[in-house]
Design an enzyme around this catalytic site. Structure first.
Site, PDB file in Angstrom:
ATOM      1  N   SER A 109      33.841  36.546  42.639  1.00 25.05           N
ATOM      2  CA  SER A 109      32.765  35.593  42.928  1.00 25.05           C
ATOM      3  C   SER A 109      33.287  34.176  42.706  1.00 25.05           C
ATOM      4  O   SER A 109      34.175  33.949  41.889  1.00 25.05           O
ATOM      5  CB  SER A 109      31.614  35.861  41.965  1.00 25.05           C
ATOM      6  OG  SER A 109      30.767  34.741  41.897  1.00 25.05           O
ATOM      7  N   SER A 110      32.666  33.220  43.403  1.00 23.06           N
ATOM      8  CA  SER A 110      33.102  31.823  43.265  1.00 23.06           C
ATOM      9  C   SER A 110      32.766  31.243  41.884  1.00 23.06           C
ATOM     10  O   SER A 110      33.236  30.152  41.548  1.00 23.06           O
ATOM     11  CB  SER A 110      32.475  30.959  44.356  1.00 23.06           C
ATOM     12  OG  SER A 110      31.062  31.047  44.312  1.00 23.06           O
ATOM     13  N   CYS A 111      31.988  31.963  41.076  1.00 26.84           N
ATOM     14  CA  CYS A 111      31.674  31.437  39.733  1.00 26.84           C
ATOM     15  C   CYS A 111      32.839  31.586  38.763  1.00 26.84           C
ATOM     16  O   CYS A 111      32.732  31.178  37.607  1.00 26.84           O
ATOM     17  CB  CYS A 111      30.418  32.067  39.169  1.00 26.84           C
ATOM     18  SG  CYS A 111      30.610  33.798  38.762  1.00 26.84           S
ATOM     19  N   TYR A 138      29.653  36.872  33.495  1.00 28.54           N
ATOM     20  CA  TYR A 138      30.024  37.489  34.780  1.00 28.54           C
ATOM     21  C   TYR A 138      31.383  36.939  35.233  1.00 28.54           C
ATOM     22  O   TYR A 138      32.254  37.687  35.695  1.00 28.54           O
ATOM     23  CB  TYR A 138      28.933  37.149  35.790  1.00 28.54           C
ATOM     24  CG  TYR A 138      29.108  37.729  37.164  1.00 28.54           C
ATOM     25  CD1 TYR A 138      28.948  39.085  37.383  1.00 28.54           C
ATOM     26  CD2 TYR A 138      29.389  36.909  38.254  1.00 28.54           C
ATOM     27  CE1 TYR A 138      29.073  39.615  38.656  1.00 28.54           C
ATOM     28  CE2 TYR A 138      29.507  37.429  39.527  1.00 28.54           C
ATOM     29  CZ  TYR A 138      29.351  38.785  39.725  1.00 28.54           C
ATOM     30  OH  TYR A 138      29.472  39.298  40.987  1.00 28.54           O
ATOM     31  N   LYS A 142      34.917  38.879  36.074  1.00 30.06           N
ATOM     32  CA  LYS A 142      35.565  38.806  37.391  1.00 30.06           C
ATOM     33  C   LYS A 142      36.989  38.244  37.292  1.00 30.06           C
ATOM     34  O   LYS A 142      37.883  38.660  38.037  1.00 30.06           O
ATOM     35  CB  LYS A 142      34.707  37.976  38.345  1.00 30.06           C
ATOM     36  CG  LYS A 142      33.394  38.673  38.734  1.00 30.06           C
ATOM     37  CD  LYS A 142      33.669  39.970  39.473  1.00 30.06           C
ATOM     38  CE  LYS A 142      32.421  40.672  39.956  1.00 30.06           C
ATOM     39  NZ  LYS A 142      32.733  41.954  40.640  1.00 30.06           N
ATOM     40  N   HIS A 181      19.181  36.141  43.899  1.00 31.61           N
ATOM     41  CA  HIS A 181      19.815  34.854  44.188  1.00 31.61           C
ATOM     42  C   HIS A 181      18.821  33.970  44.945  1.00 31.61           C
ATOM     43  O   HIS A 181      17.746  34.418  45.354  1.00 31.61           O
ATOM     44  CB  HIS A 181      21.083  35.071  45.024  1.00 31.61           C
ATOM     45  CG  HIS A 181      22.186  35.717  44.256  1.00 31.61           C
ATOM     46  ND1 HIS A 181      22.464  37.064  44.342  1.00 31.61           N
ATOM     47  CD2 HIS A 181      23.065  35.214  43.363  1.00 31.61           C
ATOM     48  CE1 HIS A 181      23.475  37.348  43.550  1.00 31.61           C
ATOM     49  NE2 HIS A 181      23.868  36.257  42.932  1.00 31.61           N
TER      50      HIS A 181
END
Ligand code: GFB
Length: 310
Positions: A109-111, A138, A142, A181
């Site tokens: 994920s981009s987070c 999270y 990841k 989301h």
């Protein structure tokens, strides 16, 4: 080139929005797609997951299984987001190594990137700064998944790769207002406000954060493309290359839904990262580009919502 034709391909997380899109996309690859239900194996359980992998012996794996959710779910259930995701990815990656899986793609994920990373965010920004607190649990899981793939590549020569999708939306999304989301939340809110004739809809936070959105079918297409063409340590951003403020997104959703009321803000809810636009350069250099524009994508998801959830 890695050909999926004739291969036994496990899509882990096939019931989720991303996994189900990958299953749809694989229909034209000539692969035998295999899936594991929760009854077959709880992927957080190492013994059950290993037993299922040893029995099934897939040739290739798309690791799209994860505990996911929006900003509030991430902030409310940090232990679940960290533990479940660490266990799922460690069990699958180690199991894949044990049975000699030819190729595995891990999805993140981009987070994973620092909260204040320079924009657009290039892959080398990983681990250069502090994470966004609402989703650091999270994100840590990841990041560990990327590093697991790299570690098995370095120590064992495993062809395990990682793709980092931006904020995704599409059919099969979660429309629960507490755990979803932003995109499905806005579609549902605008739709229900239109039906009830409500004067306004409420948007969390200031509306100023910027997010990049990609339709899940484009994401699945990029995943299959990378599976076939990419083999390197590190990770590749999977995005559209364009971002939008949450307020502008709300206006777009209202236009698509046909809701003309006011937009009000709930400032007790978090904004999260101010901006999260990833650089699309590395993926574009491999010859891939998205096909579904944002307005068209929102319109098709609204039709899916009307047919399945409304
Ligand atoms: O989509 P979202 O929950 O995820 O929120 P993140 C994006 C932005 O939309 C935030 C705002 O600034 C929210 O405050 N927003 C406005 C809303 N109204 C709403 C609403 O009704 N519901 C929701 N959910 N948001 C998640 C991460 O971050 O994104 C995960 O927590 C993951 O780890 C995922 O990376 C893709 O982009 O803030």
């Amino acid at each position: 080139m890695y050909s999926l034709s004739g291969k036994k391909v496990w899509v882990a997380g096939h019931r989720g929005m991303v996994g189900s899109a990958i299953v749809r996309r694989l229909a034209s690859e000539g692969a035998e797609v295999v899936t594991a239900s929760r009854a077959d194996a709880d992927l957080r359980d190492q013994a059950a997951t290993t037993a299922w992998i040893e029995k099934t012996k897939p040739d290739a794996v798309f690791l799209a299984a994860a505990k996911v959710g929006g900003i509030l779910a991430n902030d409310t259930y940090p232990a679940d987001f960290l533990f479940d995701n660490l266990m799922i990815e460690a069990n699958i990656i180690h199991g894949a190594h044990k049975v000699g899986v030819e190729k595995l793609m891990f999805l993140g994920s981009s987070c994973i990137y620092p909260k204040f990373a320079a924009q657009p965010i290039t892959e080398d920004a990983l681990l250069t700064g502090a994470l966004e607190p609402t989703n650091e649990w999270y994100a840590i899981a990841k990041i560990a998944g990327i590093k697991l793939c790299d570690a098995y590549r370095k120590q064992h020569g495993s062809d395990f790769i990682s793709g980092m999708p931006t904020n995704l939306y599409g059919p099969g999304d979660n429309f629960d207002l507490n755990s979803s989301h932003v995109m499905p939340a806005l579609i549902r809110k605008a739709h229900e406000a239109k039906l009830t004739g409500a004067k306004s809809i409420t948007v969390w936070g200031t509306g100023t954060p910027r997010r990049e959105f990609l339709h899940v079918d484009d994401c699945a297409d990029a995943c299959v493309h990378l599976m076939k063409t990419h083999s390197e340590a590190g990770h590749v951003n999977i995005g559209s290359g364009e971002d939008i403020t949450i307020l502008d997104l709300t206006q777009l959703v209202c236009k698509v839904v046909g809701y003309e009321g006011e937009i009000v803000h709930d400032l007790s809810k978090p904004d999260g990262t101010p901006r999260k636009l990833m650089s699309a350069a590395k993926l574009r250099a491999t010859g891939w580009a998205p096909k579904i524009g944002l307005e068209e994508g929102v319109a098709t998801v609204y039709q899916w919502f009307l047919a399945n959830k409304a």
